[in-house]
Write a protein that holds these residues in place. Structure first.
Motif, short mmCIF file in Angstrom:
data_model
loop_
_atom_site.label_atom_id
_atom_site.label_comp_id
_atom_site.label_asym_id
_atom_site.label_seq_id
_atom_site.Cartn_x
_atom_site.Cartn_y
_atom_site.Cartn_z
N ASP A 264 0.83 -1.21 0.00
CA ASP A 264 0.00 0.00 0.00
C ASP A 264 0.87 1.26 0.00
OD1 ASP A 264 -2.18 -1.64 0.07
OD2 ASP A 264 -2.69 -1.28 2.18
N VAL A 265 1.90 1.24 0.84
CA VAL A 265 2.80 2.41 0.93
C VAL A 265 3.55 2.60 -0.39
CG1 VAL A 265 4.86 3.31 2.06
CG2 VAL A 265 3.00 2.37 3.44
N MET A 266 4.04 1.50 -0.97
CA MET A 266 4.77 1.60 -2.24
C MET A 266 3.88 2.23 -3.32
SD MET A 266 6.66 -2.10 -2.16
CE MET A 266 7.77 -2.06 -3.56
N ASN A 267 2.62 1.81 -3.34
CA ASN A 267 1.71 2.34 -4.36
C ASN A 267 1.29 3.78 -4.08
OD1 ASN A 267 1.70 0.16 -6.08
ND2 ASN A 267 0.06 -0.89 -4.96
N GLU A 268 1.04 4.07 -2.81
CA GLU A 268 0.57 5.40 -2.47
C GLU A 268 1.65 6.46 -2.72
OE1 GLU A 268 -1.14 5.71 1.43
OE2 GLU A 268 -1.22 7.91 1.33
N TYR A 269 2.88 6.12 -2.33
CA TYR A 269 3.95 7.13 -2.43
C TYR A 269 4.86 6.91 -3.63
CZ TYR A 269 2.45 8.31 2.29
OH TYR A 269 1.71 8.69 3.38
N LYS A 270 4.53 5.90 -4.45
CA LYS A 270 5.33 5.58 -5.63
C LYS A 270 6.82 5.49 -5.29
CE LYS A 270 1.76 6.39 -8.61
NZ LYS A 270 0.91 5.61 -7.68
N THR A 271 7.10 4.65 -4.31
CA THR A 271 8.49 4.51 -3.87
C THR A 271 8.75 3.09 -3.37
OG1 THR A 271 10.14 5.27 -2.28
CG2 THR A 271 7.88 5.30 -1.53
N ASP A 273 11.12 2.89 -1.06
CA ASP A 273 11.66 3.21 0.26
C ASP A 273 10.54 3.34 1.28
OD1 ASP A 273 13.23 3.93 2.36
OD2 ASP A 273 13.67 5.96 1.63
N VAL A 274 9.95 2.19 1.63
CA VAL A 274 8.79 2.24 2.53
C VAL A 274 9.21 2.54 3.97
CG1 VAL A 274 7.47 0.66 1.07
CG2 VAL A 274 8.77 -0.25 3.01
N ARG A 275 10.49 2.36 4.26
CA ARG A 275 10.94 2.65 5.63
C ARG A 275 10.70 4.11 5.98
NH1 ARG A 275 16.33 -0.61 7.57
NH2 ARG A 275 15.65 -2.71 7.03
N ARG A 276 10.82 4.99 4.97
CA ARG A 276 10.57 6.41 5.22
C ARG A 276 9.16 6.65 5.74
NH1 ARG A 276 11.41 9.96 0.30
NH2 ARG A 276 10.12 11.33 1.56
N LEU A 282 9.92 -5.19 1.79
CA LEU A 282 9.86 -6.61 1.45
C LEU A 282 11.22 -7.32 1.50
CD1 LEU A 282 7.12 -6.46 -1.37
CD2 LEU A 282 6.85 -7.02 1.07
N PRO A 283 12.33 -6.66 1.08
CA PRO A 283 13.63 -7.34 1.21
C PRO A 283 13.97 -7.69 2.67
CG PRO A 283 13.81 -5.53 -0.35
CD PRO A 283 12.45 -5.41 0.29
N THR A 284 13.59 -6.83 3.62
CA THR A 284 13.82 -7.15 5.03
C THR A 284 12.95 -8.32 5.45
OG1 THR A 284 14.45 -4.88 5.53
CG2 THR A 284 13.73 -6.23 7.39
N LEU A 285 11.71 -8.30 5.01
CA LEU A 285 10.80 -9.41 5.32
C LEU A 285 11.36 -10.73 4.78
CD1 LEU A 285 7.18 -9.15 5.75
CD2 LEU A 285 7.77 -10.83 4.03
N GLN A 286 11.93 -10.68 3.58
CA GLN A 286 12.55 -11.88 2.99
C GLN A 286 13.68 -12.43 3.89
OE1 GLN A 286 12.07 -13.75 -0.21
NE2 GLN A 286 13.28 -15.05 1.16
N LYS A 287 14.46 -11.52 4.46
CA LYS A 287 15.55 -11.97 5.35
C LYS A 287 14.99 -12.69 6.57
CE LYS A 287 18.75 -8.12 4.41
NZ LYS A 287 19.51 -7.08 5.13
N TYR A 288 13.90 -12.18 7.10
CA TYR A 288 13.28 -12.84 8.26
C TYR A 288 12.74 -14.22 7.86
CZ TYR A 288 13.59 -9.01 11.67
OH TYR A 288 14.04 -8.08 12.58
N VAL A 289 12.19 -14.31 6.66
CA VAL A 289 11.75 -15.62 6.16
C VAL A 289 12.94 -16.58 6.12
CG1 VAL A 289 10.94 -16.87 4.09
CG2 VAL A 289 9.77 -14.77 4.83
N ASN A 290 14.06 -16.11 5.56
CA ASN A 290 15.26 -16.96 5.46
C ASN A 290 15.69 -17.47 6.83
OD1 ASN A 290 15.26 -16.37 2.76
ND2 ASN A 290 17.00 -14.94 2.84
#
Ligand code: FE2
Ligand code: FE2
Length: 473
Positions: A264-271, A273-276, A282-290
């Motif tokens: 939702d954040v990626m789409n709303e802000y067209k970015t 960099d959702v941490r901002r 999602l890349p951080t989430l992937q690391k937790y999955v690993n």
């Protein structure tokens, strides 16, 4: 004090507790110690708040649970065995295949059965201890309630195992029941039995990963024990699976809501960099999955195991959905293909099925994990975002079995130890990732409101509204 409590009333059960004086006495002396453990090592604070909890009250599939506000120390931890047609039920595998199931513990299997029950039982209070401080950073009331629900049910699973120990293992069983309250998750002097249960659950992303990946190991262990020739164990585990399903649901939907928020954040802000914007990328989430997937895989044990083979041959622990497997169920001469590691190479090898029981269960587990990952990926795709979550290769980041010494990337590429460590920061959560996730963990207690990093769930609990007061402040 305890003499005034009517334990037959206090402990909802379908095991005819009222008629077993000896067992009642044993539970009476264990109960105050359990309550002390719960107060000291169960959820930190909130013990006097009313929580909208589910309580198991019978094994009737249509109405096995009751929902209502309860203070956690007053929760009624019950003892339930799934229904069984004891006259007709037969052992489904191993050397005793076709014989009547056992209602008592055979003398020659006392040791291994006790070990199986204690190992399972030890995981239950361990996870409660691991999750002890999470309520202080709950992203909403409904999430806080889900945490407490999982906690009280894991504690009930402890009761379920303690019941078996006390009802069937005499003095040894009573001693084991005490020790289940004395080991502590992460305590170097008296750790919990299994590795993953000594790791911390420091934040809610970890909690959801734990309930998705590690509770799912529980599902597969319980399902194998539900095949046991020792019928009380089989029936106890059968019923525990009903509750376990909800824990995995909490995990799957928790992760799904974090993904939804990121999209939702990626789409709303067209970015990207959702941490901002206070979401979890999602890349951080992937690391937790690993991390959580690989740690949970280890819980199945070594690929080749004579212990597991013996449990099977003796009829103590079967395979996942034994009756649906098309073979002779004694595995005297059956092959099974596993993945091995030798000379720095990953390869497939055919081995005796009897020795690879653990690996087969891990295979079933991995397939099951993948199904939820597919549903997460569908959310991402539906949001129009180009990203795919993947389960790492089974050889990645393992501590147990053939791959313990292997240095393998999530894609399954072998490499030197040096290269592995160089890359590991992009594969596993780094200190900064942990810090970032931790920085988001701020408690939200206004009904219907949610922290910045997680979307609301689609539905409430038991048909209640999303903004229902699931924990009364
Ligand atoms: Fe459990
Ligand atoms: Fe669980």
């Amino acid at each position: 004090m305890s003499a005034q409590i009517d334990y037959n009333q206090l402990i909802p059960n379908n095991v005819n507790l009222a008629s077993d004086r000896r067992l009642l006495r044993a539970l009476e002396s264990w109960h105050p110690k359990f309550i002390n453990w719960w107060k000291d090592y169960g959820p930190d604070a909130y013990q006097e708040k009313e929580v909208y909890l589910r309580t198991a009250v019978s094994v009737d599939k249509k109405g096995w649970a009751h929902f209502g506000p309860v203070k956690m120390p007053d929760y009624r931890w019950g003892i339930f065995l799934a229904d069984s047609n004891i006259e007709e039920k037969r052992i489904g595998f191993g050397d005793h295949k076709g014989e009547k199931v056992w209602t008592d513990v055979p003398g020659e299997y006392r040791g291994p059965l006790r070990r199986l029950i204690v190992t399972q039982g030890d995981t239950e209070p361990a996870s409660v201890e691991q999750q002890r401080v999470l309520a202080a950073t709950a992203p909403s009331l409904i999430d806080m309630r889900n945490l407490f629900q999982v906690n009280v049910e894991e504690a009930r699973h402890l009761w379920a195992m303690v019941y078996l120990l006390m009802a069937h293992f005499g003095r040894d069983g009573r001693e084991e029941a005490e020790q289940l309250l004395e080991r502590r998750s992460g305590d170097p002097d008296k750790p919990r039995i299994l590795g993953a249960f000594n790791e911390q659950t420091p934040d809610w992303l970890s909690f959801y990963m734990f309930t998705y990946f590690t509770d799912r190991d529980g599902k597969y262990q319980l399902a194998s024990l539900a095949e046991s020739a020792f019928d009380p164990l089989a029936r106890t585990c059968q019923f525990m699976l009903t509750e376990e399903a909800h824990h995995m649901y909490v995990g799957e939907t928790g992760v799904a809501r974090i993904i939804q928020k990121a999209c939702d954040v990626m789409n709303e802000y067209k970015t990207d960099d959702v941490r901002r914007h206070g979401a979890i990328d999602l890349p951080t989430l992937q690391k937790y999955v690993n991390f959580h997937f690989s740690v949970s895989e280890d819980l199945f044990g070594a690929e080749l195991s004579t212990n597991a083979a013996n449990y099977f041959t003796q009829g103590l622990k079967g395979r996942y959905q034994e009756q649906f497997i098309k073979d002779d169920h004694s595995l005297k001469d059956e092959p099974y293909e596993i993945t091995t590691f030798a000379n720095n190479m990953i390869k497939k090898e055919e081995v005796p099925a009897l020795n690879s029981i653990n690996e087969r269960l891990r295979d079933d587990y991995i397939k099951d994990c993948q199904r939820g990952v597919n549903r997460w990926n569908k959310l991402i795709k539906d949001a129009g975002i180009d990203f795919e979550i993947t389960l790492p290769h089974r050889a990645f980041h393992r501590q147990i079995g053939f791959f313990a010494k292997a240095n393998v990337s999530p894609e399954g590429v072998t490499m030197t130890e040096e290269d592995w460590f160089k890359n590991s920061l992009s594969w596993l959560p780094s200190e900064q990732d942990h810090e970032y996730v931790k920085s988001l963990m701020i408690q939200v207690t206004e009904p219907g409101k949610f922290a910045s990093w997680i979307a609301p769930p689609r539905i409430g609990i038991n048909n209640q509204a999303i903004d229902f007061e699931y924990v009364r402040f």
